[in-house]
Design an enzyme around this catalytic site. Structure first.
Site, mmCIF file in Angstrom:
data_model
loop_
_atom_site.group_PDB
_atom_site.id
_atom_site.type_symbol
_atom_site.label_atom_id
_atom_site.label_comp_id
_atom_site.label_asym_id
_atom_site.label_seq_id
_atom_site.Cartn_x
_atom_site.Cartn_y
_atom_site.Cartn_z
ATOM 1 N N HIS A 299 0.938 -1.166 -0.043
ATOM 2 C CA HIS A 299 0.162 -0.011 0.021
ATOM 3 C C HIS A 299 0.835 1.223 -0.036
ATOM 4 O O HIS A 299 0.696 2.129 -0.840
ATOM 5 C CB HIS A 299 -1.063 -0.108 1.346
ATOM 6 C CG HIS A 299 -1.970 1.044 1.241
ATOM 7 N ND1 HIS A 299 -2.847 1.020 0.257
ATOM 8 C CD2 HIS A 299 -2.132 2.178 2.079
ATOM 9 C CE1 HIS A 299 -3.727 2.111 0.698
ATOM 10 N NE2 HIS A 299 -3.347 2.779 1.918
ATOM 11 N N PHE A 300 1.774 1.365 1.210
ATOM 12 C CA PHE A 300 2.687 2.604 1.053
ATOM 13 C C PHE A 300 4.040 2.286 0.251
ATOM 14 O O PHE A 300 5.188 2.123 0.959
ATOM 15 C CB PHE A 300 3.021 2.782 2.470
ATOM 16 C CG PHE A 300 1.637 3.546 3.140
ATOM 17 C CD1 PHE A 300 1.310 4.772 2.736
ATOM 18 C CD2 PHE A 300 1.051 2.822 4.077
ATOM 19 C CE1 PHE A 300 0.123 5.427 3.455
ATOM 20 C CE2 PHE A 300 -0.316 3.380 4.653
ATOM 21 C CZ PHE A 300 -0.687 4.638 4.452
#
Length: 326
Positions: A299-300
């Site tokens: 995600h990041f």
């Protein structure tokens, strides 16, 4: 006699050639230390709320607006900003309820994506900025795309990182949230409370990442401190509910892509369970000239793939944004 003559010449000229006293070092071989990029930490009062933002780079440089996701803040861009700010004027705000911005009671302040877009719009106007490239991630996508609908002429380019604009990108993770959109009962609301707990925050940073030694634990410590503030749980639950208002706007976002054709770079973590890879490829239907890079991360993506992403982002900006006006 020759040595005496040489010394006399040196005395007359007034300097000693490096070759006479030791090895010669060409200027290009010497280490040149560039001064560090200075990041300023500022705030503006908008709608009675202190809105914090990070700002760096030349005041007259092309503007790059960085819009963060949940549950973080402009903190997610802390490593990217210095890599852009030698040439670009970088602005990275925190939405109300996130990071260092104020977090008024959710019963007295509208925590909606439309409101966030309006506040970012006001911030940029207060900064005298009327043209900007946007980096949108997670929540930053609907905030940024709403902003683009308001001012399509102001967006010089898009950088999209795990930011959704297509229903194909709302997979299994979103099922309980969709239930809440359809029925905002207290039961369905509380069913989402786990999304603001530490194990979920840590999951967002670590899931899908191959080398966890690249992920600083400071991330979830920082984000969770914000989530654990009194009243913040309700702020986030309000936003989960309001996210449903973005989905009906997807056709308008897509029409904006087709009609305006902003230069677009897509850098997407393919292992993300929140905004999975299925949400990346539909962009090419409306932006066939977009540059797409699918990365082996979660995600990041900036946390472990900055070394891959920063050159892509910098090259993209240099080709499409460097000569735009502020």
């Amino acid at each position: 006699m020759k040595k005496l003559l040489l010394l006399s010449l040196i005395a007359i000229v007034g300097f000693v050639s490096p070759g006479l006293i030791g090895p010669t070092y060409a200027k290009e071989d010497r280490a040149v230390l560039k001064p560090p990029v200075i990041v300023h930490y500022r705030s503006k009062t908008i709608d009675g709320v202190k809105m914090f933002y990070r700002e760096a780079g030349p005041g007259d440089g092309p503007v790059v607006l960085l819009l963060h996701g949940f549950p973080t803040s402009s903190h997610m861009f802390r490593n990217l900003i210095p890599l852009l700010a030698d040439r670009y004027h970088v602005v990275a705000p925190d939405y109300p309820g996130f990071g260092e911005s104020d977090a008024p009671d959710h019963t007295k302040f509208a925590y909606t994506f439309g409101h966030f877009a309006d506040m970012v719009d006001t911030l940029m106007q207060q900064l005298g900025t009327h043209k900007y490239a946007m980096y949108v991630m997670d929540y930053g996508a609907p905030v940024g795309y709403r902003l683009a609908l308001k001012h399509p002429d102001r967006v010089s380019a898009l950088i999209v990182q795990n930011g959704n604009a297509y229903e194909e990108g709302l997979r299994d993770f979103w099922n309980p949230i969709k239930t809440y959109w359809g029925d905002n009962s207290e039961k369905n609301r509380e069913a989402l409370a786990g999304l603001v707990k530490l194990e979920t925050t840590k999951f967002q940073y670590t899931d899908g990442v191959k080398d966890l030694t690249r992920i600083s634990p400071d991330n979830w410590v920082h984000d969770q401190a914000g989530l654990d503030r009194p009243g913040n749980k309700d702020i986030q639950l309000d936003l989960f509910k309001d996210y449903g208002t973005n989905v009906p706007l997807y056709p308008k976002f897509q029409a904006y892509f087709r009609e305006r054709k902003p230069p677009t770079l897509i850098v997407w973590g393919k292992n993300d369970k929140i905004f999975p890879e299925e949400g990346a490829h539909p962009y090419l239907r409306d932006l066939p000239k977009a540059e797409m890079h699918i990365l082996d991360t979660g995600h990041f993506a900036l946390e472990d793939k900055l070394d891959e992403m920063a050159p892509l982002i910098r090259s993209f900006l240099d080709r499409h944004v460097a000569n735009t006006e502020r």
